[in-house]
Design a protein around this motif. Structure first.
Motif, PDB file in Angstrom:
ATOM      1  N   GLY A  52       0.796  -1.235   0.000  1.00  0.00           N
ATOM      2  CA  GLY A  52       0.000   0.000   0.000  1.00  0.00           C
ATOM      3  C   GLY A  52       0.818   1.270   0.000  1.00  0.00           C
ATOM      4  O   GLY A  52       0.532   2.203  -0.728  1.00  0.00           O
ATOM      5  N   SER A  53       1.845   1.311   0.822  1.00  0.00           N
ATOM      6  CA  SER A  53       2.634   2.538   0.908  1.00  0.00           C
ATOM      7  C   SER A  53       3.977   2.210   1.553  1.00  0.00           C
ATOM      8  O   SER A  53       4.079   1.293   2.356  1.00  0.00           O
ATOM      9  CB  SER A  53       1.870   3.556   1.751  1.00  0.00           C
ATOM     10  OG  SER A  53       2.572   4.758   1.807  1.00  0.00           O
ATOM     11  N   GLU A  54       4.985   2.982   1.187  1.00  0.00           N
ATOM     12  CA  GLU A  54       6.306   2.770   1.785  1.00  0.00           C
ATOM     13  C   GLU A  54       6.322   3.366   3.194  1.00  0.00           C
ATOM     14  O   GLU A  54       5.457   4.156   3.555  1.00  0.00           O
ATOM     15  CB  GLU A  54       7.376   3.461   0.932  1.00  0.00           C
ATOM     16  CG  GLU A  54       7.211   4.967   0.902  1.00  0.00           C
ATOM     17  CD  GLU A  54       8.205   5.676  -0.012  1.00  0.00           C
ATOM     18  OE1 GLU A  54       8.740   5.036  -0.929  1.00  0.00           O
ATOM     19  OE2 GLU A  54       8.418   6.877   0.206  1.00  0.00           O
ATOM     20  N   ILE A  55       7.333   2.985   3.956  1.00  0.00           N
ATOM     21  CA  ILE A  55       7.480   3.551   5.309  1.00  0.00           C
ATOM     22  C   ILE A  55       8.946   3.414   5.728  1.00  0.00           C
ATOM     23  O   ILE A  55       9.668   2.581   5.183  1.00  0.00           O
ATOM     24  CB  ILE A  55       6.540   2.829   6.316  1.00  0.00           C
ATOM     25  CG1 ILE A  55       6.084   3.809   7.412  1.00  0.00           C
ATOM     26  CG2 ILE A  55       7.205   1.616   6.950  1.00  0.00           C
ATOM     27  CD1 ILE A  55       4.785   3.461   8.053  1.00  0.00           C
ATOM     28  N   VAL A  56       9.350   4.250   6.685  1.00  0.00           N
ATOM     29  CA  VAL A  56      10.704   4.103   7.228  1.00  0.00           C
ATOM     30  C   VAL A  56      10.596   3.413   8.578  1.00  0.00           C
ATOM     31  O   VAL A  56       9.832   3.842   9.443  1.00  0.00           O
ATOM     32  CB  VAL A  56      11.406   5.475   7.372  1.00  0.00           C
ATOM     33  CG1 VAL A  56      12.726   5.334   8.123  1.00  0.00           C
ATOM     34  CG2 VAL A  56      11.652   6.082   5.994  1.00  0.00           C
ATOM     35  N   MET A  57      11.352   2.326   8.733  1.00  0.00           N
ATOM     36  CA  MET A  57      11.373   1.595   9.996  1.00  0.00           C
ATOM     37  C   MET A  57      12.719   1.860  10.661  1.00  0.00           C
ATOM     38  O   MET A  57      13.752   1.862   9.989  1.00  0.00           O
ATOM     39  CB  MET A  57      11.180   0.096   9.724  1.00  0.00           C
ATOM     40  CG  MET A  57      11.035  -0.721  10.984  1.00  0.00           C
ATOM     41  SD  MET A  57      10.719  -2.466  10.615  1.00  0.00           S
ATOM     42  CE  MET A  57       8.953  -2.509  10.547  1.00  0.00           C
ATOM     43  N   ASP A  58      12.680   2.108  11.963  1.00  0.00           N
ATOM     44  CA  ASP A  58      13.935   2.383  12.679  1.00  0.00           C
ATOM     45  C   ASP A  58      14.417   1.145  13.401  1.00  0.00           C
ATOM     46  O   ASP A  58      13.662   0.531  14.157  1.00  0.00           O
ATOM     47  CB  ASP A  58      13.730   3.507  13.705  1.00  0.00           C
ATOM     48  CG  ASP A  58      13.429   4.823  13.025  1.00  0.00           C
ATOM     49  OD1 ASP A  58      14.096   5.129  12.027  1.00  0.00           O
ATOM     50  OD2 ASP A  58      12.510   5.525  13.478  1.00  0.00           O
ATOM     51  N   PHE A  59      15.672   0.820  13.169  1.00  0.00           N
ATOM     52  CA  PHE A  59      16.303  -0.280  13.888  1.00  0.00           C
ATOM     53  C   PHE A  59      17.263   0.317  14.892  1.00  0.00           C
ATOM     54  O   PHE A  59      18.051   1.194  14.547  1.00  0.00           O
ATOM     55  CB  PHE A  59      17.040  -1.214  12.906  1.00  0.00           C
ATOM     56  CG  PHE A  59      16.087  -2.041  12.123  1.00  0.00           C
ATOM     57  CD1 PHE A  59      15.483  -1.532  10.984  1.00  0.00           C
ATOM     58  CD2 PHE A  59      15.741  -3.312  12.549  1.00  0.00           C
ATOM     59  CE1 PHE A  59      14.544  -2.278  10.285  1.00  0.00           C
ATOM     60  CE2 PHE A  59      14.807  -4.075  11.854  1.00  0.00           C
ATOM     61  CZ  PHE A  59      14.216  -3.554  10.721  1.00  0.00           C
ATOM     62  N   LYS A  60      17.191  -0.170  16.134  1.00  0.00           N
ATOM     63  CA  LYS A  60      18.062   0.392  17.169  1.00  0.00           C
ATOM     64  C   LYS A  60      18.850  -0.707  17.845  1.00  0.00           C
ATOM     65  O   LYS A  60      18.284  -1.714  18.286  1.00  0.00           O
ATOM     66  CB  LYS A  60      17.234   1.108  18.245  1.00  0.00           C
ATOM     67  CG  LYS A  60      16.744   2.444  17.805  1.00  0.00           C
ATOM     68  CD  LYS A  60      16.164   3.237  18.956  1.00  0.00           C
ATOM     69  CE  LYS A  60      15.308   4.341  18.381  1.00  0.00           C
ATOM     70  NZ  LYS A  60      14.175   4.714  19.165  1.00  0.00           N
ATOM     71  N   HIS A  61      20.151  -0.459  17.939  1.00  0.00           N
ATOM     72  CA  HIS A  61      21.033  -1.353  18.683  1.00  0.00           C
ATOM     73  C   HIS A  61      20.987  -0.923  20.139  1.00  0.00           C
ATOM     74  O   HIS A  61      20.820   0.269  20.417  1.00  0.00           O
ATOM     75  CB  HIS A  61      22.452  -1.219  18.106  1.00  0.00           C
ATOM     76  CG  HIS A  61      23.392  -2.245  18.642  1.00  0.00           C
ATOM     77  ND1 HIS A  61      24.077  -2.044  19.830  1.00  0.00           N
ATOM     78  CD2 HIS A  61      23.765  -3.464  18.181  1.00  0.00           C
ATOM     79  CE1 HIS A  61      24.830  -3.114  20.062  1.00  0.00           C
ATOM     80  NE2 HIS A  61      24.661  -3.992  19.083  1.00  0.00           N
ATOM     81  N   PRO A  62      21.156  -1.855  21.097  1.00  0.00           N
ATOM     82  CA  PRO A  62      21.116  -1.434  22.501  1.00  0.00           C
ATOM     83  C   PRO A  62      22.135  -0.334  22.827  1.00  0.00           C
ATOM     84  O   PRO A  62      21.943   0.417  23.778  1.00  0.00           O
ATOM     85  CB  PRO A  62      21.435  -2.712  23.281  1.00  0.00           C
ATOM     86  CG  PRO A  62      21.197  -3.825  22.339  1.00  0.00           C
ATOM     87  CD  PRO A  62      21.277  -3.307  20.939  1.00  0.00           C
ATOM     88  N   ASP A  63      23.183  -0.220  22.047  1.00  0.00           N
ATOM     89  CA  ASP A  63      24.154   0.839  22.307  1.00  0.00           C
ATOM     90  C   ASP A  63      23.634   2.214  21.924  1.00  0.00           C
ATOM     91  O   ASP A  63      24.294   3.217  22.178  1.00  0.00           O
ATOM     92  CB  ASP A  63      25.441   0.610  21.494  1.00  0.00           C
ATOM     93  CG  ASP A  63      26.252  -0.507  22.094  1.00  0.00           C
ATOM     94  OD1 ASP A  63      25.912  -0.910  23.222  1.00  0.00           O
ATOM     95  OD2 ASP A  63      27.204  -0.975  21.434  1.00  0.00           O
TER      96      ASP A  63
END
Ligand SMILES: O=C(O)CCC(=O)C(=O)O
Ligand SMILES: [Fe+2]
Ligand SMILES: [Zn+2]
Length: 664
Positions: free
Chosen positions: A255-266
């Motif tokens: 349906g639509s693009e999106i930005v997903m955030d990946f976070k490292h514990p640091d």
């Protein structure tokens, strides 16, 4: 009188105001961002307020700038409220300076924004360099055809009668539907013995079969979660429960693009673009260690160039713009795990938690991990709600700020929602906080605030006349780290400068006086006993401090057991050796977890970022914040280990231990 002077003399009230603001912008840029502006005309300008962080997109700004001349480059750093423009000639940039200063434009949401321009030597920005995708993560573009996309979207019937569909949740902030097995947000788990009738939709079965054959996936998934996000929706940062699902988790964007955030514990964050019809594959480290989440917002910062589709959003400031979100439906496929997880990340693995449970940290690294999970992440999640409960400044802190000489430079380290930043207009106050969401709230109020860790504040040594640290030091998990945070405050002070520090006290009853916090408990005792032995910490904290604000009603959380987590990102704490505090009771341990019941629409009539995995009819999720509550004398003892200070005052104020230090 020369002509210049004359024109200055004739400045209207509004023009004078703009000039003041422009000068203020210049100071802010220097103090805040270390960007120096110059007074003589150059080819390059910094455009304060005209930045992606202010929802001003490239498409909007560029034509405005181009009216003044040929634009050589427009640098738009991610999340910053300013941008840099370089014109072909000085004449053109001068024209922009003269005509655009104080000019009103509208941002992507149609709100008015006023631009302030200043000359800079060079339009430049330190690029972040190309970050790598988290290990084990892949984005496969165009994995399905538009026809299949249509068929998949049509296969989900959102209009079914929800009463008969226990596996469909009409959530307030995103819609969710489960197939194969229901996912329970109360405990972040699936009921392995109770598969849902019907399994996965047929069309999914055949698509999975195809991906398996083509080698895109390694096993056949048996659980499907369909999430539907409207613009402005999101999903909190989380790791899918290790013990519930196998390694490989894949998510198809429709349906639509999106930005997903990946976070490292640091703390490293990698924003990843998920184009429409792409498949996100999370395995290994990216599946087990990194959190993934979607920030609730209406626009994403994306690469402007067409060549770039999926993958990391780089810091290439010459190529960033905003993209308006559409409705995105994701199909997340997982395989339910039948045996305990034995991944290589025991610290974040619920299957392996017993052996390595979150306990009182023994090393600096463990302490920092504990803070990351039980302080930083929690504040990030509860920021809006937290802020809505923090209105009334505490009188002794106001007194301290009001007594400072006008013109003093004051840093509020751990400024939260900026409650103290505007108390005394005669001061030059800057705030910082570890939580981006809280800093954003300060900025919405037009305060100067930035994100940083209280152990490493990017402010020059000896530059502050005063500092305040309110309810911050008690979130550090070892004595060494608490002292280091104090040391950092002292470092900022000039000789003679003063710091005011507040921490939560172990003693909630002092000189035979119960703190408000405990008194409130008595008042609600009857009611409380009727419903459960748990009450809302949010009410507790609001009432505990002279910070009552207008939070007159506790969230309706009638019967949640503290030992049960609600929602993503609040890790199971049953195995934790840290005790969980019962709200509005005395403390029994100095190191503990204090629950926060998230209310999903704080503030009356105020808009709140849609968030959280639970529906409006569900009680909000519970988050746990780590605290070290201080015993009488403990704060003074910690201060005495610091060099170059004297303790001017120490006192007890409504359940807090407080000191005023002076740098000698
Ligand atoms: O929307 C997505 O792509 C991700 C959804 C997700 O992470 C989840 O449901 O666990
Ligand atoms: Fe997930
Ligand atoms: Zn695991």
């Amino acid at each position: 009188m020369d002509s210049n002077h004359q024109s200055n003399y004739k400045l209207s009230k509004t023009e004078k105001k703009f000039l003041r603001k422009q000068i203020k912008a210049r100071h802010t840029l220097l103090r805040h961002e270390g960007i120096e502006t110059v007074s003589c005309a150059t080819q390059s300008l910094i455009v304060a307020n005209g930045g992606l962080g202010n929802r001003v997109s490239r498409n909007q700004l560029l034509p405005v700038l181009e009216k003044c001349g040929l634009v050589d480059a427009l640098l738009m750093p991610p999340n910053k409220p300013y941008s840099f423009v370089r014109y072909k000639t000085v004449e053109e940039s001068k024209k922009a300076y003269d005509t655009l200063n104080g000019k009103e434009i509208v941002d992507d949401l149609g709100q008015k924004i006023i631009l302030y321009l200043n000359f800079v030597e060079k339009a430049q920005w330190k690029e972040l360099g190309l970050q790598a995708l988290p290990p084990g993560l892949m984005v496969i573009e165009d994995i399905i055809s538009s026809e299949d996309e249509k068929r998949l979207l049509e296969s989900v019937n959102w209009t079914e009668d929800t009463d008969n569909q226990n596996f469909q949740k009409s959530l307030k902030h995103r819609r969710v539907k489960h197939f194969g097995y229901e996912f329970h947000y109360e405990n972040n788990h699936v009921d392995k013995d109770k598969p849902l009738p019907g399994g996965l939709p047929d069309i999914c079965d055949s698509i999975l079969e195809k991906w398996l054959k083509e080698g895109f996936i390694k096993h056949k998934h048996d659980q499907l979660t369909v999430n539907q996000y409207e613009p402005g929706h999101g999903i909190p940062a989380h790791v899918d429960t290790h013990s519930a699902f196998e390694d490989e988790i894949v998510s198809l964007s429709l349906g639509s693009e999106i930005v997903m955030d990946f976070k490292h514990p640091d703390g490293v964050t990698v924003p990843v673009m998920l184009p429409c019809r792409s498949l996100l594959v999370m395995t290994g480290e990216s599946r087990y260690l990194w959190t993934h989440g979607i920030t609730p917002r209406k626009f994403d910062t994306v690469q402007a160039s067409r060549g770039h589709k999926s993958g990391i959003i780089t810091g290439d400031v010459e190529d960033l713009t905003l993209s308006k979100r559409g409705i995105r439906t994701s199909f997340t496929f997982r395989k339910v795990r039948q045996t305990p997880c034995n991944c290589s990340y025991p610290l974040v693995c619920d299957s392996q938690m017993k052996e390595t449970s979150t306990s009182f940290p023994e090393s600096d690294k463990e302490a920092s991990q504990l803070e990351q999970e039980y302080v930083h992440q929690v504040y990030e999640e509860i920021a809006r709600h937290f802020s809505s409960t923090r209105h009334t400044p505490w009188p002794h802190i106001v007194e301290f700020l009001k007594a400072l000489p006008s013109g003093s430079l004051v840093a509020d380290i751990g400024c939260g929602n900026g409650k103290y930043l505007g108390i005394n207009k005669e001061l030059y106050m800057i705030g910082c906080d570890r939580s981006q969401n809280l800093v954003d709230i300060c900025r919405e109020k037009h305060y100067q605030a930035f994100v940083c860790d209280a152990l490493a504040v990017p402010i020059r040594s000896g530059s502050c006349d005063a500092c305040i640290s309110i309810a911050v030091i008690h979130h550090f998990a070892t004595a060494e780290r608490r002292v280091a945070a104090l040391q950092e405050l002292v470092r900022l002070l000039r000789p003679g400068g003063k710091a005011l520090i507040y921490v939560w006290a172990m003693e909630q009853e002092y000189n035979n006086n119960k703190s408000k916090y405990l008194r409130e408990n008595r008042i609600s005792q009857e009611k409380k006993e009727e419903i459960s032995n748990d009450t809302s910490v949010q009410e507790l904290l609001v009432k505990q401090m002279p910070d009552v604000g207008n939070q007159d009603s506790a969230p309706s959380v009638p019967s949640i057991n503290d030992f049960q987590d609600r929602g993503y990102n609040s890790r199971k704490v049953t195995n934790s050796k840290l005790p969980i505090h019962t709200n509005r009771t005395s403390f029994h341990s100095q190191d503990l977890l204090v629950p926060w019941h998230l209310k999903e629409n704080p503030g009356k009539g105020k808009s709140i970022e849609p968030f959280g995995p639970l529906g409006s009819h569900d009680p909000g999720p519970v988050f746990h914040r780590y605290y070290h509550v201080f015993c009488e004398g403990e704060m003074e003892a910690a201060c005495q280990t610091l060099s170059n200070i004297s303790i001017l005052q120490s006192y007890y104020d409504q359940g807090n231990w407080c000191v005023i230090l002076q740098k000698v």
